[in-house]
Scaffold this motif. Structure first.
Motif, mmCIF file in Angstrom:
data_model
loop_
_atom_site.group_PDB
_atom_site.id
_atom_site.type_symbol
_atom_site.label_atom_id
_atom_site.label_comp_id
_atom_site.label_asym_id
_atom_site.label_seq_id
_atom_site.Cartn_x
_atom_site.Cartn_y
_atom_site.Cartn_z
ATOM 1 N N LEU A 112 36.514 45.841 29.973
ATOM 2 C CA LEU A 112 36.891 47.257 30.042
ATOM 3 C C LEU A 112 37.883 47.368 31.151
ATOM 4 O O LEU A 112 39.088 48.060 30.881
ATOM 5 C CB LEU A 112 35.555 48.169 30.387
ATOM 6 C CG LEU A 112 35.960 49.783 31.016
ATOM 7 C CD1 LEU A 112 36.538 50.389 29.924
ATOM 8 C CD2 LEU A 112 34.444 50.008 31.391
ATOM 9 N N VAL A 113 37.767 46.627 32.218
ATOM 10 C CA VAL A 113 38.650 46.732 33.508
ATOM 11 C C VAL A 113 39.943 46.219 32.730
ATOM 12 O O VAL A 113 41.158 46.602 33.150
ATOM 13 C CB VAL A 113 38.220 45.787 34.243
ATOM 14 C CG1 VAL A 113 39.472 45.440 35.337
ATOM 15 C CG2 VAL A 113 37.117 46.484 35.281
ATOM 16 N N GLU A 164 38.737 32.914 31.726
ATOM 17 C CA GLU A 164 38.874 34.339 32.110
ATOM 18 C C GLU A 164 37.896 35.182 31.888
ATOM 19 O O GLU A 164 37.560 35.282 30.726
ATOM 20 C CB GLU A 164 40.292 34.833 31.610
ATOM 21 C CG GLU A 164 40.696 36.101 32.092
ATOM 22 C CD GLU A 164 42.191 36.398 31.529
ATOM 23 O OE1 GLU A 164 42.518 37.443 30.783
ATOM 24 O OE2 GLU A 164 43.139 35.556 31.858
ATOM 25 N N PRO A 165 37.490 35.998 32.838
ATOM 26 C CA PRO A 165 36.582 36.758 32.498
ATOM 27 C C PRO A 165 36.732 38.029 31.494
ATOM 28 O O PRO A 165 38.038 38.446 31.391
ATOM 29 C CB PRO A 165 35.942 37.423 33.712
ATOM 30 C CG PRO A 165 37.375 37.400 34.646
ATOM 31 C CD PRO A 165 37.883 35.979 34.288
ATOM 32 N N MET A 201 29.918 44.727 43.538
ATOM 33 C CA MET A 201 30.901 43.575 43.036
ATOM 34 C C MET A 201 30.692 43.132 41.478
ATOM 35 O O MET A 201 29.844 43.713 40.891
ATOM 36 C CB MET A 201 30.546 42.291 43.852
ATOM 37 C CG MET A 201 29.077 41.906 43.896
ATOM 38 S SD MET A 201 28.747 40.553 45.180
ATOM 39 C CE MET A 201 28.821 41.538 46.506
ATOM 40 N N PHE A 202 31.555 42.573 40.976
ATOM 41 C CA PHE A 202 31.290 41.929 39.453
ATOM 42 C C PHE A 202 31.020 40.599 39.602
ATOM 43 O O PHE A 202 31.311 39.890 40.624
ATOM 44 C CB PHE A 202 32.614 42.129 38.907
ATOM 45 C CG PHE A 202 33.000 43.636 38.113
ATOM 46 C CD1 PHE A 202 32.615 44.553 38.839
ATOM 47 C CD2 PHE A 202 33.752 43.737 37.014
ATOM 48 C CE1 PHE A 202 32.917 46.088 38.475
ATOM 49 C CE2 PHE A 202 33.971 44.706 36.392
ATOM 50 C CZ PHE A 202 33.637 45.976 37.133
ATOM 51 N N GLN A 203 30.079 40.198 38.823
ATOM 52 C CA GLN A 203 29.778 38.833 38.592
ATOM 53 C C GLN A 203 30.684 38.273 37.380
ATOM 54 O O GLN A 203 30.876 39.265 36.306
ATOM 55 C CB GLN A 203 28.402 38.558 38.478
ATOM 56 C CG GLN A 203 27.591 39.039 39.893
ATOM 57 C CD GLN A 203 26.120 38.387 39.713
ATOM 58 O OE1 GLN A 203 25.608 38.004 38.915
ATOM 59 N NE2 GLN A 203 25.541 38.950 40.641
ATOM 60 N N GLY A 204 30.839 37.030 37.200
ATOM 61 C CA GLY A 204 31.754 36.557 36.172
ATOM 62 C C GLY A 204 30.980 36.557 34.862
ATOM 63 O O GLY A 204 31.774 36.322 33.971
ATOM 64 N N TYR A 213 29.296 32.594 33.799
ATOM 65 C CA TYR A 213 30.331 33.258 34.347
ATOM 66 C C TYR A 213 31.553 32.662 34.209
ATOM 67 O O TYR A 213 31.667 31.430 33.853
ATOM 68 C CB TYR A 213 29.985 33.126 35.836
ATOM 69 C CG TYR A 213 29.889 31.995 36.747
ATOM 70 C CD1 TYR A 213 31.231 31.398 37.248
ATOM 71 C CD2 TYR A 213 28.964 31.067 36.842
ATOM 72 C CE1 TYR A 213 31.426 29.934 37.654
ATOM 73 C CE2 TYR A 213 28.932 29.916 37.505
ATOM 74 C CZ TYR A 213 30.359 29.369 37.914
ATOM 75 O OH TYR A 213 30.469 28.239 38.606
ATOM 76 N N LYS A 214 32.514 33.248 34.064
ATOM 77 C CA LYS A 214 34.034 33.137 33.947
ATOM 78 C C LYS A 214 34.962 32.868 35.152
ATOM 79 O O LYS A 214 34.873 34.209 35.909
ATOM 80 C CB LYS A 214 34.463 33.660 32.841
ATOM 81 C CG LYS A 214 33.775 33.401 31.435
ATOM 82 C CD LYS A 214 34.470 33.978 30.169
ATOM 83 C CE LYS A 214 33.933 33.463 28.891
ATOM 84 N NZ LYS A 214 32.580 33.402 28.822
#
Length: 707
Positions: free
Chosen positions: A73-74, A129-130, A62-65, A332-333
């Protein structure tokens, strides 16, 4: 134009290529080829769909914020795909379709009666926004961590409001953050907490002076002593909520005292001062007792980084790494956790590959790195590869991607239709795993890559464990390589996936008790080894293939550190992988029978898990066949070991350009990239650093030639 050969198509290797291709006119500067063993990219984040269309993962991802670089990158990848109309009929139009916010993380505490007690942490979503990174003073991070730690004590808004406790804690939070007037009816200890932390926050400035530092340490010591006193401990520990407040406050204060005693030096924080300490040892040094050291939050830092055990013994994690991981959380975002809706492959790795291939990056699948040959000069002269298979005569380039339900995905096994028919038959009949270290497959050809012909620059984007045999002579000849290989540790892991016919509510799970609302997903650290991490992955179901009426309504993944693995990686022990899967199935069955009644009361029949609840493509199967056709994986291959942060290991890690060779670079979460522990954000950072080192070196070389 420089020929760049990247060995390894995991996140680090792919990121290195992406960063290089982000440069203006990169096509005129670089000719990039990625060499990859087997049929897919992803490394320790590998994913695939099996023949029935199920998504099968290496582990829970999973990603964290606060994964600012990974999210950036995503977002770049999805923008590129959209701009170039690569997937116009796809299920994910943007990254926001491929990632789903999940604010709930649950910790589980053991009770004296051997039952479990869940502790939901609901970190509030925000409108940030992340993917945006902002420079932040470490003092600000400490202040934010204190505030967030207090906020988590609120519990979940979805839990039952027993005796008005949630409302009471909300009033407390308002006073902490908005400085409202404290009424006489509020508890004395609430006012004390507010006063103490307001005072500490005022002292934690960008550059605290000596007086402020002394006050921080003295205040922390005084309050720690008070909270550990029998009077306070006995009063608060009668309630789980108040006990958790006490534990969390002590942990925060002990950490503050330790940081300002050991790390802060006049105007800067020198984290290397505590890298040689195990986190628990360091906490104990500054006043934490066994209750704090064994608390869920502290254990989470060990379990979450797969540092809870190594080679069957109790694990360790460096104190500076643990503290900095905690300090990253408040940044985190959007949401603390982001789930990958199409699986790790569908949401992340496959789109990244597709975009790179469209840009013009060449991929050589079925090319296994054999040896980076030692050179006593300033550059690597040759590298040996083995080609594992031949492709069909009419196929020039292997295509690893399939599209299922509008999502790019990898396969769990190679597409034999693209491989030489004779070899394909041998692979199928022999059940050959071309990714396995223990495979008995005889590679079809040996290739010698030469400097100046096949590569000018080489990037080692493997993991740490394989360097021992892939760079054997270099490791034996260069002390810094030997020190790194011997001191940067990695651990085997295990993953189990179950597909069930009923959803959480039908299985009797109390969502409110778990801090979850309807259609939300569990993200839980349970601590019962070895499958201590449990995540609900039902959100991937729409992108799997199921017969109508037989869809999976609940999908669960369990993973954890796998204690039973070889340390010598003897290739002659070819039955070892299969033996470990058999053992994992036994462990998983015992785990399900023992524990699932606590999570899903309606999933128990005759005092054991009801295996009739399992989904599979063949409904006429026996219960044992249904069980065996779930997914079981032990990541015992040396390239799949999860890199951990052992105390004292930072000094042995080398940076991307510290190979000792001008044309060889490292890329991976095992190098010295900063926050040195295994996680996707760190791997992306390492890839970025490798790309930057390469481009800088080429620029310097070009300037020298021009002069």
């Amino acid at each position: 134009m420089k020929k760049i050969a990247i060995f390894g198509g995991g996140i680090a290797g792919l990121t290195t290529a992406w960063e290089l291709t982000n440069q203006k006119d990169w096509e005129k500067k670089y000719d990039i080829t990625i060499y990859q063993q087997g049929w897919r990219c992803g490394g320790k984040a590998s994913t695939g769909i099996n023949e029935q269309g199920r998504i099968e993962e290496i582990g829970i991802h999973m990603f964290q914020g606060w994964y600012h670089n990974a999210f950036r990158l995503v977002k770049e990848v999805y923008s590129y795909i959209e701009e170039n109309k690569i997937n116009e009929d796809g299920a994910f139009k943007s990254w926001k379709d491929a990632f789903k916010a999940n604010p709930v993380t649950s910790l589980v505490e053991p009770r004296k009666d051997e039952k479990w007690l869940d502790w939901p942490f609901v970190l509030p979503e925000n409108n940030l926004e992340p993917g945006s990174l902002e420079d932040k003073d470490i003092s600000v991070s400490i202040q934010e961590f204190i505030a967030l730690g207090l906020e988590t004590l609120l519990g979940s808004p979805y839990q039952k409001n027993k005796a008005g406790k949630v409302a009471f804690k909300n009033r407390m939070l308002n006073k902490l953050f908005f400085k409202q007037h404290i009424s006489k009816s509020d508890a004395w200890w609430m006012k004390s907490i507010i006063s103490i932390f307001e005072s500490l926050s005022n002292d934690i400035t960008s550059n605290p002076d000596n007086k402020s530092v002394k006050r921080i340490i003295a205040t922390s010591e005084r309050v720690i002593k008070l909270l550990k006193s029998n009077v306070i401990a006995n009063a608060l520990d009668k309630s789980n909520a108040l006990r958790r407040i006490r534990e969390l406050l002590i942990l925060v204060l002990v950490s503050l005292k330790g940081v300002f005693s050991d790390v802060y030096e006049e105007t800067e924080f020198n984290w290397s001062n505590i890298n040689h300490y195990d986190f628990s040892e360091w906490l104990s040094k500054h006043g934490a007792d066994d209750q704090i050291i064994n608390s869920s939050i502290v254990r989470f830092l060990y379990k979450g980084t797969f540092s809870n055990m190594l080679n069957g013994e109790r694990g360790k994690v460096a104190a500076d790494i643990a503290i900095n991981m905690m300090l990253m959380i408040p940044s985190y975002k959007g949401s603390f956790v982001w789930n990958l809706v199409g699986g790790t492959g569908g949401s992340f790795i496959a789109p990244l590959f597709v975009a790179l291939r469209h840009k013009g990056i060449k991929f050589k699948f079925f090319h296994q790195l054999n040896q980076v040959n030692y050179s006593d000069g300033k550059e690597i002269e040759s590298i040996k590869l083995d080609r594992q298979v031949d492709l069909q005569e009419n196929i020039k380039e292997y295509n690893p991607i399939v599209k299922q339900k509008g999502v790019f995905q990898w396969r769990t096994t190679p597409d034999l239709n693209q491989i030489n028919p004779i070899q394909a038959k041998q692979i199928e009949e022999g059940k050959v795993n071309l990714e396995s270290h223990w495979s008995e497959w005889k590679n079809v050809d040996s290739l010698q890559l030469s400097k100046g012909v096949d590569f000018d620059i080489a990037v080692l984007a493997t993991s740490i464990k394989p360097l021992k045999y892939l760079c054997k002579d270099i490791v034996e000849s260069k002390q810094e390589w030997k020190d790194m290989v011997e001191n940067v540790e990695a651990s085997a892991t295990a993953n189990v996936q179950f597909w069930l016919k009923k959803d959480d509510q039908e299985l009797g799970m109390d969502l409110g008790e778990w801090g979850m609302k309807e259609k939300s997903y569990a993200n839980t650290v349970i601590y019962d080894d070895p499958l201590y991490s449990w995540t609900t992955m039902t959100f991937v179901s729409p992108y799997e293939k199921w017969q109508k009426g037989n869809e999976a309504k609940q999908i669960s993944y369990w993973c954890g550190t796998w204690p039973n693995h070889l340390t010598d990686f003897d290739k002659s022990k070819t039955s070892y992988p299969a033996d470990q899967i058999t053992l994992l199935k036994k462990v998983a069955k015992e785990y399900m029978n023992k524990n699932m009644g606590w999570i899903w009361p309606n999933a128990v029949k005759d005092n054991q898990f009801d295996y009739a609840l399992l989904c599979d493509s063949q409904e006429e199967e026996t219960l044992e066949e249904k069980f065996n056709n779930q997914f079981f994986l032990t990541n015992i291959d040396p390239s799949m070991h999860y890199v951990i942060a052992r105390p004292g290991s930072n000094k042995y890690r080398l940076k991307a350009d510290e190979t000792g060779y001008d044309n060889l670079y490292f890329s991976g979460d095992w190098i010295n990239f900063g926050l040195n522990v295994g996680y996707m954000e760190g791997t992306v950072i390492a890839g970025k650093q490798a790309a930057k080192c390469i481009s800088n070196a080429i620029s310097v070389s070009k300037d020298t030639v021009e002069k």
